[in-house]
Design a protein around this motif. Sequence first.
Motif, PDB file in Angstrom:
ATOM      1  N   ARG A   1       0.860  -1.197   0.000  1.00 43.88           N
ATOM      2  CA  ARG A   1       0.000   0.000   0.000  1.00 43.88           C
ATOM      3  C   ARG A   1       0.890   1.239   0.000  1.00 43.88           C
ATOM      4  O   ARG A   1       1.737   1.410   0.886  1.00 43.88           O
ATOM      5  CB  ARG A   1      -0.933   0.009   1.199  1.00 43.88           C
ATOM      6  N   LEU A   2       0.708   2.089  -1.000  1.00 43.10           N
ATOM      7  CA  LEU A   2       1.440   3.350  -1.108  1.00 43.10           C
ATOM      8  C   LEU A   2       0.532   4.482  -0.647  1.00 43.10           C
ATOM      9  O   LEU A   2      -0.462   4.798  -1.304  1.00 43.10           O
ATOM     10  CB  LEU A   2       1.887   3.598  -2.547  1.00 43.10           C
ATOM     11  N   TRP A   3       0.874   5.060   0.497  1.00 45.33           N
ATOM     12  CA  TRP A   3       0.136   6.209   1.018  1.00 45.33           C
ATOM     13  C   TRP A   3       0.721   7.495   0.421  1.00 45.33           C
ATOM     14  O   TRP A   3       1.939   7.672   0.366  1.00 45.33           O
ATOM     15  CB  TRP A   3       0.238   6.280   2.538  1.00 45.33           C
ATOM     16  N   ILE A   4      -0.148   8.379  -0.004  1.00 51.00           N
ATOM     17  CA  ILE A   4       0.266   9.683  -0.530  1.00 51.00           C
ATOM     18  C   ILE A   4       0.052  10.709   0.568  1.00 51.00           C
ATOM     19  O   ILE A   4      -1.090  11.064   0.902  1.00 51.00           O
ATOM     20  CB  ILE A   4      -0.516  10.053  -1.799  1.00 51.00           C
ATOM     21  N   ALA A   5       1.142  11.168   1.153  1.00 46.71           N
ATOM     22  CA  ALA A   5       1.075  12.038   2.332  1.00 46.71           C
ATOM     23  C   ALA A   5       1.085  13.505   1.922  1.00 46.71           C
ATOM     24  O   ALA A   5       1.986  14.275   2.272  1.00 46.71           O
ATOM     25  CB  ALA A   5       2.233  11.733   3.274  1.00 46.71           C
ATOM     26  N   GLU A   6       0.091  13.888   1.153  1.00 53.25           N
ATOM     27  CA  GLU A   6      -0.072  15.281   0.735  1.00 53.25           C
ATOM     28  C   GLU A   6      -1.415  15.788   1.229  1.00 53.25           C
ATOM     29  O   GLU A   6      -2.344  15.016   1.475  1.00 53.25           O
ATOM     30  CB  GLU A   6       0.023  15.405  -0.788  1.00 53.25           C
ATOM     31  N   SER A   7      -1.525  17.084   1.370  1.00 58.03           N
ATOM     32  CA  SER A   7      -2.744  17.674   1.908  1.00 58.03           C
ATOM     33  C   SER A   7      -3.892  17.584   0.903  1.00 58.03           C
ATOM     34  O   SER A   7      -3.672  17.401  -0.307  1.00 58.03           O
ATOM     35  CB  SER A   7      -2.498  19.141   2.269  1.00 58.03           C
ATOM     36  N   ALA A   8      -5.110  17.708   1.400  1.00 60.08           N
ATOM     37  CA  ALA A   8      -6.292  17.662   0.549  1.00 60.08           C
ATOM     38  C   ALA A   8      -6.230  18.781  -0.490  1.00 60.08           C
ATOM     39  O   ALA A   8      -5.863  19.912  -0.187  1.00 60.08           O
ATOM     40  CB  ALA A   8      -7.554  17.791   1.389  1.00 60.08           C
ATOM     41  N   GLY A   9      -6.560  18.423  -1.734  1.00 56.45           N
ATOM     42  CA  GLY A   9      -6.494  19.375  -2.833  1.00 56.45           C
ATOM     43  C   GLY A   9      -5.211  19.302  -3.629  1.00 56.45           C
ATOM     44  O   GLY A   9      -5.114  19.925  -4.695  1.00 56.45           O
ATOM     45  N   SER A  10      -4.238  18.546  -3.136  1.00 58.47           N
ATOM     46  CA  SER A  10      -2.970  18.427  -3.850  1.00 58.47           C
ATOM     47  C   SER A  10      -3.152  17.611  -5.123  1.00 58.47           C
ATOM     48  O   SER A  10      -3.912  16.638  -5.168  1.00 58.47           O
ATOM     49  CB  SER A  10      -1.916  17.760  -2.957  1.00 58.47           C
ATOM     50  N   VAL A  11      -2.427  18.011  -6.158  1.00 58.06           N
ATOM     51  CA  VAL A  11      -2.418  17.292  -7.430  1.00 58.06           C
ATOM     52  C   VAL A  11      -1.097  16.534  -7.525  1.00 58.06           C
ATOM     53  O   VAL A  11      -0.025  17.133  -7.446  1.00 58.06           O
ATOM     54  CB  VAL A  11      -2.573  18.255  -8.619  1.00 58.06           C
TER      55      VAL A  11
END
Length: 686
Positions: free
Chosen positions: A120-130
């Motif tokens: 599982r690859l988690w994307i640790a960026e804030s909401a709205g990030s592209v």
Amino acid sequence: MVIACLECVAANMPFWTTLAASTDTTSASNAMGPGLERREDGMLVVTDQTQAYLDVPADGTSSYIRIDPVPGEVLAAADAPYRTMYVRVDGDGHAGRMTSVAVSAPRSLYLRVRANDTVRLWIAESAGSVVPIAAVHANVRVPFSFDWLRVAVMAAIALLVALWRPGSRLWRITLDPSSRRQRLAFAAVMAAAAAATLVPVAMQLSAQLASDPTALSFSKPNAYTYDFEQYGRVADALIHGRVWVDLPVDPALQAVDNPYDAATRSRLLADGVQLFWDYAYYDGHWYSYFGVLPAVLLFVPYQLATGRMLPSGVAELVLMFGVLVFACLLTIRLIRRIAPRTSLAATSMAIVFVLVGSNAPYLWFRTNFYSIPCAASLLLSTLGLWLWLGASMPRRRPPRPDDAPLKLGHLAGGALCIAANLGCRPTFALVALLGIPLFWPQLKALYAGIRQRSIGVWQALRMPMAVLVPAVCIVLPLLAYNAARFGSPLDFGNSYQFTVTDMTRFTPAPDTFPLLVAYYLFLPLRFTAEFPFLTLSPTPLPSWAYAEEMIGGLFMLCPLLMLAFALPFLRRRLRGGGCWGLLVCGLALGLALLAFDAWEGGLGWRYMIDFAWLLALAALPAFLAIAGAVDSRAPALRVRRLLIMLILLATLVVTLLGFFVPGRDDALIGVNSGLYHTVRSWFTLF
């Protein structure tokens, strides 16, 4: 051959260990968490960072996964492309560590994870990030990579070890500046440095000519405007006959009673008033309080020739090349006065020590307008002292400082350079005080001749006038410039700057002073288990003071600088060269500037430039004494030389790793994420 084996085998172990990987993957149908949405162009949008993940099955044949970015044309056209992404990889339900990857560093897109079921690859960026992720592959083979940068680093280390090892032939060759071979070798090294400087200079100039000629500035709503072309604006003002820079002044700013009050400025920003960070505001105009001389010498000619502002990074690199040349020449000239029988190996080590110990690498790293006055003053000071030392170079060995008449051209040139510091970083102008111990024998002889009336008036005035006339010619215009801006020749405008506090009323807190001095010298290094293996060290203070985040104090970054405190005990050893008084006074001046910076400026990494180079020069005699003479046969000599080599190599490693520390000003992870992640991948794939 060893380097080739290390590169092809050891550095490529991920390739050799994944040859048997199945390469089976269902990445085309990655299970996507509900916190992600796929756009039509293939980019991912984070809608809920607590559910932003991609799943891919793994069969255990490979310990790596690969992130595939979207195609380059999609990334180039994206409205918010991310150069750096923060992710976390979990395998078989075991949580991994947060890490960063960059599209511009393909090797960083391979991540190590052990899993026999699901990754599982988690994307640790804030909401709205592209996020430019097209897919995630498991069971992958890591491709073979021959990294020329890594090979160059290993070759450089091998070369230094070969040159500096106790058995090196360079320890048996005496430094001789009159030798044609040694001059050619020095010229070759400087030519290589010139080429290394020209490449980024040409790239920056080409990029500027191909882009919009407007100045580089950044602004956010209800925040300060950050303008990074202060010197370009000063040059433009001078060309148009102004002493103030052409920046807009909002009427609301002119209407307030005390624009320097921090609360007032916060209220103005909240109301949408444009304020410029780190500019000086005075009497309805914006000014730059940084020294004007670099603008006159570099930025004005370039703008007159091209009609554009000279990029600050170009000017800084040019100045630092000058620092490199004259810091080397000054070190060589001092060595000839201190220890004439020094070997080439010890000389080359001393040069590297002075460059690193002076904190010059900071200026090579941070090439913005903040570094320009420091680089200019370091260049002027090393050039000025080199000329002054050359004004009284002895003709006999062992040397005596009073056995040759002073060369008035060298004397005048050195005075001009050192006085010019007033137009760059004024604290460096105090280097002029070092002329007293340097020329003390000549001053005593002059005084004795005047008392005995054995010399005429013109002969008595030659030396003082050679110093005073050039100094006055450069100082008077600079004082007039200050008077035209702020009404006083000695007002440089730093009290009117818009920064973190009201500088017109700021009073240093006495309880912070001892801690700031201690941090400047002894702030310990903090090591970590992950690249770059260093991190920023905390600097708690009982009261507020400016404190830039640093990785360590001066003596921790370069431990050999502590040899400067052995100087007072080496008077007899240095008696013949006439430099003991110069270096002792330089040590005292360096410590005084350290105290001044701690009291007036707080803790700043670039402020160490003011005094670090003086401490490095003061440490030279002890450094050379430990290295020994060229024909020394002391039993412990090889051990001492080996110890110096190891300490100096460790200092270089810490200096280089310090460039990669996240969180420092102009952190490499932000300004050059491709280079950061390329080097980082050397350590994270194992």
